[in-house]
Structures are given as structure tokens and as C-alpha cells.
Enzyme design. Structure first.
Site, PDB file in Angstrom:
ATOM      1  N   ASN A   1       0.873  -1.178   0.000  1.00  0.00           N
ATOM      2  CA  ASN A   1       0.000   0.000   0.000  1.00  0.00           C
ATOM      3  C   ASN A   1       0.908   1.225   0.000  1.00  0.00           C
ATOM      4  O   ASN A   1       1.482   1.583   1.032  1.00  0.00           O
ATOM      5  CB  ASN A   1      -0.883  -0.039   1.253  1.00  0.00           C
TER       6      ASN A   1
ATOM      7  N   LYS B   1       0.076   4.237  -0.318  1.00  0.00           N
ATOM      8  CA  LYS B   1      -0.585   5.424   0.253  1.00  0.00           C
ATOM      9  C   LYS B   1      -0.365   6.627  -0.676  1.00  0.00           C
ATOM     10  O   LYS B   1      -0.342   6.451  -1.883  1.00  0.00           O
ATOM     11  CB  LYS B   1      -0.094   5.664   1.684  1.00  0.00           C
TER      12      LYS B   1
ATOM     13  N   HIS C   1      -9.410   1.149   4.789  1.00  0.00           N
ATOM     14  CA  HIS C   1      -8.155   1.351   5.520  1.00  0.00           C
ATOM     15  C   HIS C   1      -8.406   2.348   6.653  1.00  0.00           C
ATOM     16  O   HIS C   1      -9.193   3.287   6.499  1.00  0.00           O
ATOM     17  CB  HIS C   1      -7.078   1.871   4.561  1.00  0.00           C
TER      18      HIS C   1
ATOM     19  N   GLU D   1      -6.815   4.753   7.668  1.00  0.00           N
ATOM     20  CA  GLU D   1      -6.576   6.169   7.307  1.00  0.00           C
ATOM     21  C   GLU D   1      -7.771   6.741   6.553  1.00  0.00           C
ATOM     22  O   GLU D   1      -8.063   7.934   6.663  1.00  0.00           O
ATOM     23  CB  GLU D   1      -5.267   6.276   6.502  1.00  0.00           C
TER      24      GLU D   1
ATOM     25  N   GLU E   1      -5.349  -4.967  10.651  1.00  0.00           N
ATOM     26  CA  GLU E   1      -4.336  -3.931  10.863  1.00  0.00           C
ATOM     27  C   GLU E   1      -4.630  -3.179  12.156  1.00  0.00           C
ATOM     28  O   GLU E   1      -5.462  -2.252  12.171  1.00  0.00           O
ATOM     29  CB  GLU E   1      -4.343  -2.930   9.704  1.00  0.00           C
TER      30      GLU E   1
ATOM     31  N   GLY F   1       2.615   2.150  10.772  1.00  0.00           N
ATOM     32  CA  GLY F   1       3.622   3.194  10.624  1.00  0.00           C
ATOM     33  C   GLY F   1       4.355   3.550  11.907  1.00  0.00           C
ATOM     34  O   GLY F   1       5.047   4.561  11.966  1.00  0.00           O
TER      35      GLY F   1
ATOM     36  N   SER G   1       3.403  -2.210  10.346  1.00  0.00           N
ATOM     37  CA  SER G   1       4.848  -2.292  10.615  1.00  0.00           C
ATOM     38  C   SER G   1       5.466  -3.637  10.236  1.00  0.00           C
ATOM     39  O   SER G   1       6.345  -4.138  10.944  1.00  0.00           O
ATOM     40  CB  SER G   1       5.140  -1.947  12.081  1.00  0.00           C
TER      41      SER G   1
HETATM   42  P1  PGA Z   1       2.913   0.224   7.621  1.00  0.00           P
HETATM   43  O1  PGA Z   1       1.446   0.443   7.006  1.00  0.00           O
HETATM   44  O2  PGA Z   1       3.448  -1.066   7.033  1.00  0.00           O
HETATM   45  O3  PGA Z   1       3.698   1.423   7.197  1.00  0.00           O
HETATM   46  O4  PGA Z   1       2.748   0.124   9.107  1.00  0.00           O
HETATM   47  C1  PGA Z   1       0.571  -0.626   6.820  1.00  0.00           C
HETATM   48  C2  PGA Z   1      -0.729  -0.140   6.246  1.00  0.00           C
HETATM   49  O5  PGA Z   1      -1.180   0.952   6.614  1.00  0.00           O
HETATM   50  O6  PGA Z   1      -1.347  -0.827   5.412  1.00  0.00           O
END
Ligand code: PGA
Length: 256
Positions: free
Chosen positions: A13, A15, A98, A100, A172, A178, A217
Site C-alpha cells: 500500500n 498510500k 483502511h 486512514e 491492521e 507506521g 509495521s
Molecule cells: P505500515 O502500514 O506497514 O507502514 O505500518 C501498513 C498499512 O497501513 O497498510
């Protein structure tokens, strides 16, 4: 699809990252360096790059997906894109719900449900994201939150069918995205086992074959142990998917 057919899926992803030049170079590097044979590989770039990347990886084993879609097929929805547009651009998958999107755009599970129908109608495989906040986790509510999100996001409307072939679930934990932090391996195992058994109450026999990804992560250094957990059928990778070497190392861990 049975549980024996759960081919691992490693999805990147990106983003809101990637311009033409670096995005295409990254996609090309992923297509060239990906271990073969390996898991199913998916890149979800920003919408502006879906078409260019789909063309650039054509003929390789890399698939391309969107990061969101609108529930309607077309119309007066400024700034949105439909599932059909993603297919038209060369996408086969779409990430939905997601955290976000839920946080930045106020998306709710019923919104995800409407988008899921649109994605399936257009022929996309949807990756539906669920996960708890840190406060919910600290309050011991994680499994209840996952059940509630699954039920509201997947519960069939009309004759629409959610199957192991058209839907993937990504667990998640929001506090792990992140941050460099991950739940313990035991906690991931408990969450995934719970998701699998709760899915059985929603979609019966399809639950056994549905792929459940862990996200939050995931890095080359922890991928192998996370991907070895029962009921973890792949990973949704954010930050580490922006480096071809790291993303390919995670994919290699999914295959070993
Ligand atoms: P990350 O993000 O691997 O940077 O923690 C995962 C995601 O948001 O799908």
C-alpha cells in the site's frame, strides 16, 4: 476455495506516495526482483499511477490495485473514482476501509459495505481492512471490535455474495500502522483465529478459504515470524513497500 488453496498474498500500500518517475522505477524493480515462484504480489499505488504501473508490470506476476473506490458507478462525486474506473485503468484489486480512510474521511463500516458491493460488481477483489485503536485494545475490546467491523462491512445485502475468491481481510491494528510497533505473535494468532471463526458465522464455508493478511509495521526483520502464524495468509505492507528490496524480502518470507 478451500484452506489448502490459500496462496499467500503480499500487498504493498503506497498510500499518497509516488510520482511517475520514481513510482514506475519502483514497480519495475519489484516486478524484476520478486522471488519466483513466490506469493501473489499486489502493488496499490496512488490512483494517478494505476494505469501506468499496470502497463509497466504487464506480463510479470505483479498485480495492481486501487486504495479506495466510490460505491456508485459514476456521477456527481467530485474527486472520487469508481471501481469500474479502476478496472478500466488495469486494476484487479482495491483496498477498502483502511483506517486512514476511516479516520481522514469518516468512513464507516456500512460505507465499506457499499463500496464492497461496487468493487465486486466491477470484478475487483477487495481487501477489507479492520483493526482496533490502542484505547480499544487497552480496554480489552479488540476481538469485539473486529467482529463488529466484519459484520457491518461484509453482511450480505440482497443477493450479493462475499466469497473467498472476491474478498481478502486485512487485520491492521491501528496503533501498529507506521509506528514500528507490532502486537505479540500470540496476539496476532488469537486475532486471526478469531477472524476466521467469526467469518464462518457470516459466510459459512467461504471462511476457510478466505485469505487473512496481517498489516502494521511489517518489515523484512519481522515478516518471517508474522507470516508463519497459523491463519496469517500474507501481509499488507505500507512503508516497507516503498523499497523494492524490502518488499521483495517480505515476499520471500511469505513463500519460505
Ligand atoms: P505500515 O502500514 O506497514 O507502514 O505500518 C501498513 C498499512 O497501513 O497498510
Amino acid at each position: 476455495m478451500s484452506e489448502h488453496d490459500r496462496r499467500p498474498l503480499v500487498a504493498g500500500n503506497w498510500k499518497m506516495n509516488g510520482l511517475q518517475q520514481d513510482g514506475l522505477a519502483l514497480a519495475r524493480a519489484v516486478a524484476n526482483e520478486m522471488p519466483k515462484p513466490g506469493p501473489e504480489i499486489l502493488i496499490c499505488p496512488p490512483a494517478t499511477l494505476v494505469n501506468a504501473i499496470a502497463q509497466c508490470v504487464e506480463g510479470s506476476s505483479v498485480l495492481v490495485g486501487g486504495q479506495d473506490c466510490h460505491p456508485a458507478t459514476s456521477g456527481a462525486h467530485t474527486g472520487d473514482i469508481s471501481a469500474e474506473m479502476l478496472v478500466d485503468a488495469g486494476a484487479t484489486h482495491v483496498i477498502l476501509g483502511h483506517s486512514e480512510r476511516r479516520q481522514d474521511h469518516g468512513e464507516t463500516s456500512p460505507d465499506i459495505r457499499a463500496k464492497l458491493t461496487a468493487a465486486h460488481d466491477a470484478g475487483l477483489v477487495a481487501i477489507v481492512c479492520i483493526g482496533e485503536t490502542l484505547a480499544e485494545r487497552d480496554a480489552g475490546q479488540t476481538l469485539d471490535i473486529l467482529s463488529a467491523q466484519l459484520e457491518a462491512s461484509l453482511t450480505p445485502a440482497g443477493d450479493h455474495r462475499v466469497t473467498a475468491g472476491n474478498t481478502v481481510i486485512a487485520y491492521e491494528p491501528i496503533w501498529a500502522i507506521g509506528t514500528g510497533r507490532t502486537p505479540s505473535l500470540d496476539d496476532v494468532g488469537v486475532a486471526h483465529a478469531h477472524i476466521r471463526s467469526f467469518l464462518a458465522t457470516l459466510i459459512a464455508a467461504e471462511a476457510g478459504g478466505m485469505r487473512l493478511l496481517y498489516g502494521g509495521s511489517v518489515k523484512p526483520g519481522n515478516a518471517e515470524e508474522l507470516l508463519a502464524i497459523a491463519d496469517v495468509d500474507g501481509a499488507l505492507v505500507g512503508g516497507a513497500s516503498l523499497q523494492a528490496e524490502d518488499f521483495c524480502a517480505i515476499a520471500a518470507a511469505a513463500h519460505s
